[in-house]
Design an enzyme around this catalytic site. Structure first.
Site, PDB file in Angstrom:
ATOM      1  N   TYR A  76       0.841  -1.208   0.000  1.00  0.00           N
ATOM      2  CA  TYR A  76       0.000   0.000   0.000  1.00  0.00           C
ATOM      3  C   TYR A  76       0.868   1.246   0.000  1.00  0.00           C
ATOM      4  CZ  TYR A  76      -3.753   3.233   0.880  1.00  0.00           C
ATOM      5  OH  TYR A  76      -4.643   4.266   0.732  1.00  0.00           O
ATOM      6  N   PHE A 128      -7.595  22.056 -24.096  1.00  0.00           N
ATOM      7  CA  PHE A 128      -7.898  20.633 -24.195  1.00  0.00           C
ATOM      8  C   PHE A 128      -9.111  20.389 -23.303  1.00  0.00           C
ATOM      9  CE2 PHE A 128      -7.903  16.154 -23.226  1.00  0.00           C
ATOM     10  CZ  PHE A 128      -8.009  15.691 -24.529  1.00  0.00           C
ATOM     11  N   THR A 129      -9.969  19.458 -23.731  1.00  0.00           N
ATOM     12  CA  THR A 129     -11.279  19.271 -23.095  1.00  0.00           C
ATOM     13  C   THR A 129     -11.199  19.109 -21.565  1.00  0.00           C
ATOM     14  OG1 THR A 129     -11.053  16.932 -23.648  1.00  0.00           O
ATOM     15  CG2 THR A 129     -12.336  18.289 -25.177  1.00  0.00           C
ATOM     16  N   ASP A 219       1.757  20.645 -20.127  1.00  0.00           N
ATOM     17  CA  ASP A 219       0.983  19.433 -20.418  1.00  0.00           C
ATOM     18  C   ASP A 219       1.866  18.608 -21.350  1.00  0.00           C
ATOM     19  OD1 ASP A 219      -0.574  17.407 -21.424  1.00  0.00           O
ATOM     20  OD2 ASP A 219      -2.386  18.608 -21.600  1.00  0.00           O
ATOM     21  N   LYS A 262      -0.287   8.091 -23.362  1.00  0.00           N
ATOM     22  CA  LYS A 262       0.065   8.423 -24.746  1.00  0.00           C
ATOM     23  C   LYS A 262       1.553   8.153 -24.958  1.00  0.00           C
ATOM     24  CE  LYS A 262      -3.901  10.923 -24.141  1.00  0.00           C
ATOM     25  NZ  LYS A 262      -4.669  10.957 -22.895  1.00  0.00           N
ATOM     26  N   ARG A 386     -13.521  15.984 -33.405  1.00  0.00           N
ATOM     27  CA  ARG A 386     -12.834  17.033 -32.649  1.00  0.00           C
ATOM     28  C   ARG A 386     -13.305  18.363 -33.214  1.00  0.00           C
ATOM     29  NH1 ARG A 386     -10.115  15.083 -27.945  1.00  0.00           N
ATOM     30  NH2 ARG A 386     -12.310  15.239 -27.631  1.00  0.00           N
ATOM     31  N   PHE A 452     -18.918  15.138 -25.602  1.00  0.00           N
ATOM     32  CA  PHE A 452     -18.536  14.301 -26.742  1.00  0.00           C
ATOM     33  C   PHE A 452     -18.439  12.817 -26.382  1.00  0.00           C
ATOM     34  CE2 PHE A 452     -14.094  13.620 -25.509  1.00  0.00           C
ATOM     35  CZ  PHE A 452     -13.885  14.669 -24.629  1.00  0.00           C
TER      36      PHE A 452
HETATM   37  N1  PM9 Z   1      -6.452  12.832 -24.374  1.00  0.00           N
HETATM   38  C1  PM9 Z   1      -7.239  11.823 -26.363  1.00  0.00           C
HETATM   39  O1  PM9 Z   1      -7.850  10.910 -26.913  1.00  0.00           O
HETATM   40  C2  PM9 Z   1      -8.079  10.943 -24.157  1.00  0.00           C
HETATM   41  C3  PM9 Z   1      -9.301  11.544 -23.597  1.00  0.00           C
HETATM   42  S1  PM9 Z   1     -10.200  12.683 -24.551  1.00  0.00           S
HETATM   43  C4  PM9 Z   1     -10.827  11.744 -25.772  1.00  0.00           C
HETATM   44  O2  PM9 Z   1      -6.605  12.685 -26.996  1.00  0.00           O
HETATM   45  C5  PM9 Z   1      -4.027  16.099 -23.292  1.00  0.00           C
HETATM   46  C6  PM9 Z   1      -3.273  16.920 -24.269  1.00  0.00           C
HETATM   47  C7  PM9 Z   1      -4.702  14.971 -23.694  1.00  0.00           C
HETATM   48  C8  PM9 Z   1      -5.442  14.202 -22.735  1.00  0.00           C
HETATM   49  C9  PM9 Z   1      -6.214  13.101 -23.112  1.00  0.00           C
HETATM   50  C10 PM9 Z   1      -5.410  14.634 -21.383  1.00  0.00           C
HETATM   51  C11 PM9 Z   1      -6.151  13.886 -20.322  1.00  0.00           C
HETATM   52  C12 PM9 Z   1      -4.710  15.749 -21.040  1.00  0.00           C
HETATM   53  N2  PM9 Z   1      -4.031  16.465 -21.996  1.00  0.00           N
HETATM   54  O3  PM9 Z   1      -7.172  10.963 -20.714  1.00  0.00           O
HETATM   55  O4  PM9 Z   1      -7.082  11.763 -18.387  1.00  0.00           O
HETATM   56  O5  PM9 Z   1      -4.663  14.618 -24.983  1.00  0.00           O
HETATM   57  O6  PM9 Z   1      -5.221  10.424 -19.266  1.00  0.00           O
HETATM   58  O7  PM9 Z   1      -5.516  12.696 -20.065  1.00  0.00           O
HETATM   59  C13 PM9 Z   1      -7.226  11.908 -24.931  1.00  0.00           C
HETATM   60  P1  PM9 Z   1      -6.305  11.388 -19.583  1.00  0.00           P
END
Ligand code: PM9
Length: 461
Positions: A76, A128-129, A219, A262, A386, A452
């Protein structure tokens, strides 16, 4: 004697195991997309042939990463994999203090709560969303300071992720530096089409923000891809390794949020990194509320081990050349077919310009959402909208109308072959040929946050 030919971008790995794919018929796909409300997020993955929804969490891990998973220390507290991860982040990115999180948005949530106060302005090189939503939920307002070229799919600017310093200065003059806790700098800007920021521009932003006592939060979700474009395009960086460039990028920033799903080649995981002790201390305290103890942050020990190894593999020059090479191959193929795509070709996918593809549809008829559904119906290739659906609504309820209305063909890392790329381009072309007969969509269900992901649509008659 003929000149030698430069080797192409072929993959620096070979296959050891494969996952079989289900092939579907057109009637099956028509039924599946209708049931999914014409939202590719709501399709069952087993109804998909080539999955280009996202490059997030979809990478193929290496044998080294899988071996590392077996070395998970699932204590843990104080797991040895946390210390391995901390060391990798310090070594390859240079940040001081680290908090693991379950994925990128976990880090964004904690960072926003620590640094943003109600009424603050958060400038960034395009929204970014999830990032913008966490800024808003913390009481801040996002302000776009990316250069205008980023909003123009036709512009061939080599660094469309650059910050327009005049836009930034205007914000500082209007609101005062005290109202701006940090500038959010994304490397390889996702919503602009996977477009890089240059070191020159980043250094200028650093100099300006330093003068005004404003932090830069990075980011760094796609930092290695950004580093590749710097190596290929920026004077003075041709001979530097991806590893050196990544380290240099991070050195101009004060902290970072990372979705390791990613660039860092894992199926789950992320982290928050910060150089300031006080901010770190607060974040370390908050992580136990939202994620888990500060030495696991919502992850298993094995996940942290895979991430530590993935970080090292992600900054390998051969890896990144093949990664971006595959995307360029697809982009050139689409261009040969006359399909309108965002230029220059980006780092994590091909972004098709739905406004140009379906010019007879207004933005309120959701051209990108429509096109993503049509591509799926044609071939079982799953892409993602997008555009206006992703952009969502302002806190006052009005729709955002983004200039870019795109369909993203996102390429998972180390997963698909060149023949898959051919099928994808051929499918885009088949839909392009009959584009004039394609009708738009009507939204019939709209969730409150990040619509979305779960919105539903109906075909317009
Ligand atoms: N990006 C993408 O597919 C996954 C979720 S939205 C469809 O591009 C940036 C630049 C991203 C991102 C996620 C996140 C969030 C932050 N910044 O999905 O929570 O492209 O790991 O990261 C997606 P998490």
């Amino acid at each position: 004697m003929k000149q030698p030919i430069k080797h192409s971008w072929a993959e620096p790995y070979k296959m050891k195991m494969v996952e079989l794919l289900k092939m579907t018929s057109r009637p099956q796909r028509l039924k599946a997309i209708k049931e999914a409300g014409y939202n590719t997020f709501l399709l069952k993955s087993e109804d998909v042939y080539i999955d280009l929804l996202t490059d997030s969490g979809t990478s193929a891990m290496s044998d080294r990463q899988w071996a590392g998973m077996m070395m998970g220390d699932e204590a843990y507290a104080g797991s040895r994999n946390f210390f391995r991860l901390e060391k990798a982040i310090q070594k390859f990115y240079g940040y001081k203090y680290i908090i693991p999180t379950h994925q990128g948005r976990g880090a964004e949530n904690i960072l926003s709560k620590v640094l943003i106060k109600k009424g603050d302005i958060v400038p960034g090189n395009m929204y970014f969303t999830t990032t913008r939503l966490h800024q808003e939920l913390a009481g801040g307002t996002f302000a776009d300071v990316i250069i205008d070229e980023a909003h123009d799919p036709e512009s061939e600017h080599p660094f469309k992720g650059n910050v327009d310093l005049q836009k930034l200065e205007a914000l500082v003059k209007k609101h005062g530096a005290k109202r701006i806790p940090y500038v959010c700098i994304a490397t390889n800007v996702n919503m602009a089409g996977g477009q890089p920021i240059s070191i020159k521009n980043l250094k200028e932003v650093r100099a300006y923000t330093k003068k005004h006592g404003i932090k830069i939060i990075h980011d760094m979700t796609r930092v290695a891809e950004n580093a590749y474009f710097i190596q290929q395009r920026e004077k003075g960086y041709e001979k530097k390794s991806i590893r050196e460039i990544v380290f240099e990028i991070c050195s101009y920033t004060d902290g970072a949020t990372m979705s390791a799903k990613k660039d860092a080649l894992v199926n789950i995981g992320g982290f928050l990194a910060i150089n300031d002790w006080d901010a770190f201390e607060e974040a370390r305290n908050l992580v136990v509320v939202y994620e888990g103890l500060h030495t696991y942050g919502g992850l298993a020990g094995r996940d942290m081990e895979a991430m530590a190894i993935g970080i090292e593999e992600s900054v390998n020059d051969n890896h990144i050349r093949a990664r971006v090479g595959q995307i360029e191959y697809l982009g050139h193929k689409m261009t040969e077919f006359g399909i309108p795509i965002v230029k220059p070709i980006g780092g994590h996918g091909i972004f098709v310009d739905a406004k140009q593809f379906l010019p007879h549809l207004s933005q309120d008829e959701y051209p990108a959402q429509t096109l993503a559904a049509e591509i799926y119906i044609d071939s079982g290739v799953r892409t993602m909208e997008r555009g206006i659906v992703s952009a969502g609504r302002k806190p006052n309820g009005e729709n955002y109308y983004p200039k870019l209305e795109l369909v993203r063909f996102t390429i998972p890392r180390r997963v698909y072959t060149q023949a898959h790329m051919d099928v994808i381009a051929e499918s885009a072309y088949n839909v392009f040929r009959k584009r004039k007969s394609i009708k738009g969509l009507k939204m019939i269900y709209e969730p409150k946050y990040l619509r979305f992901f779960q919105a539903k649509f109906e075909k317009l008659k």
